[in-house]
Design an enzyme around this catalytic site. Structure first.
Site, short mmCIF file in Angstrom:
data_model
loop_
_atom_site.label_atom_id
_atom_site.label_comp_id
_atom_site.label_asym_id
_atom_site.label_seq_id
_atom_site.Cartn_x
_atom_site.Cartn_y
_atom_site.Cartn_z
N ARG A 56 -38.84 12.95 78.11
CA ARG A 56 -38.03 12.71 76.90
C ARG A 56 -36.94 13.77 76.78
NH1 ARG A 56 -38.62 15.22 72.37
NH2 ARG A 56 -40.88 15.50 72.52
N TYR A 115 -16.97 -3.60 68.16
CA TYR A 115 -18.13 -4.39 68.52
C TYR A 115 -19.02 -4.64 67.29
CZ TYR A 115 -22.87 -5.15 70.29
OH TYR A 115 -24.14 -5.62 70.48
N LYS A 210 -23.18 -2.34 80.87
CA LYS A 210 -22.06 -3.16 81.27
C LYS A 210 -21.47 -2.72 82.62
CE LYS A 210 -22.43 -4.95 77.04
NZ LYS A 210 -23.26 -4.03 76.26
#
Length: 399
Positions: A56, A115, A210
């Site tokens: 983490r 967005y 993306k």
């Protein structure tokens, strides 16, 4: 790490991208970088941690990816996150809401047609009292002028914007920012085509789902900071909030980045040719693509970008009915959200990517029911043109 792991900064960006993580294995000399799936790492002794102790907080595979993205963007450091929205959350908390929680209410100025997920999070946090929020059309002279009169902690830029591909002058925003940090969402273009930090931005955000990954098989994000100080602040909060990207997804993004420039050469060539064909089609009322000379941001895009990207938005004749006829007839454009993968996609922003915006917000942003967004892939452009024109012909005949 092997000296070959990190190509010198004077290498061309394409070389930097291809060499990301190559020959970085100090144990066996593997050409492809190892994948470290371990959740934890042994200490050398009491009070003697190694470079990594718990995934983490940090992981060798994620660190390799973060260094690669930071180099491509020319930043002081990067934080890899579990999604693009996790990167949005990280930026807002590290540089805005942390101040509000400490007694000084922060303020964000954001692109009005950003967005839908970003718009939803900004609006929800502002309504919850975590900061003040103002939406502006930062691609317009009026929006830029408003920055001189309205100081903020963070100015959120998306250029080209999603889905209408408005182009915002990053240098002009930075000049008017005052003490505010300027963040640019660079997801649409990637560092292959645009480097916002070199134009005056302080932070760059990516949905690595993306273009950087490019294969539609992971979800991830990244926040890049210009200064080492801001990078360390973001990294501290990324660990504190548990937003870091998994090792396996980091490995896949790192793999995808090696073909970034090669993929983009085909993406953009296809998009340019397709946009030119669509302009004259009778079933298309308007084409939004910065590569067209008719686009109002064409000149600015030529100055601050190295290409025009692979997203084309279209106003279809007949509104939502015309859109339905089009998408039902397409074979090579999958009806799906996302972009930047090798495959071509079509989406309907009003009911998909921007459905979280209320109708009035969509109206102000110019997102109509007849708007579709094409994410142009790397298939043979002749096949893509034939597929779209076949669908548009059905729209034309029904009109």
């Amino acid at each position: 790490m092997s000296p070959q792991s990190h190509p010198p900064r004077e290498c061309q960006p394409c070389t930097q991208s291809v060499r990301s993580g190559i020959a970085s294995d100090p144990t066996h000399g593997a050409v492809a970088p190892p994948l470290y799936l371990s959740s934890n790492f042994c200490f050398e002794g009491l009070e003697a941690p190694r470079s990594f102790d718990y995934t983490r907080s940090g992981n060798p595979t994620r660190a390799e990816l973060e260094q690669a993205i930071a180099r491509l963007e020319g930043g002081g450091g990067a934080s890899g996150t579990g999604s693009g929205m996790a990167a949005v959350t990280l930026a807002l908390h590290a540089f805005v809401t942390d101040r509000s929680l400490r007694g000084r209410r922060g303020k964000v100025i954001a692109q009005h047609d950003s967005y839908g997920g970003t718009h939803r999070l900004l609006t929800s946090l502002a309504e919850g009292g975590l900061f003040d929020l103002r939406f502006l059309d930062l691609s317009s002279p009026e929006g830029l002028d408003a920055l001189d009169r309205d100081q903020a902690d963070l100015i959120w830029v998306e250029t080209p914007s999603n889905p209408l591909l408005r182009v915002t002058d990053i240098e002009a925003v930075a000049e008017r920012a005052g003490d505010a940090r300027v963040l640019v969402d660079n997801t649409f273009l990637s560092p292959a085509l645009q480097n916002p930090l070199a134009l005056g931005a302080d932070l760059v955000l990516h949905s690595t789902t993306k273009s950087l990954n490019g294969h539609s098989d992971i979800v991830g994000g990244a926040l890049v900071a210009k200064t080492r100080e801001d990078a360390e602040t973001a990294d501290w909060w990324c660990n504190c909030l548990g937003l870091g990207q998994s090792p396996f997804d980091s490995y896949l993004v790192l793999r995808g980045m090696r073909t970034l420039h090669a993929r983009w050469a085909v993406h953009e060539r296809n998009a340019n040719l397709l946009a030119e064909r669509l302009v004259a089609h009778p079933a298309v009322e308007r084409v939004y693509y910065p590569g067209l000379r008719s686009h109002p941001g064409h000149g600015l895009a030529r100055r601050q970008q190295r290409g025009f990207g692979a997203i084309i938005s279209l106003e279809i004749a007949g509104g939502k009915t015309g859109v339905r006829r089009l998408v039902e007839d397409l074979e090579l454009f999958c009806l799906a959200e996302s972009l930047g993968g090798v495959e071509s996609l079509v989406s309907h922003p009003a009911t998909m990517t921007h459905a979280a915006m209320d109708p009035e917000a969509r109206r102000r942003a110019g997102i109509t029911d007849g708007l579709v967004r094409l994410a142009v892939g790397i298939e043979a452009v002749e096949d893509l043109v034939a597929d779209i024109e076949r669908g548009l012909e059905r729209v034309r005949r029904a009109a």
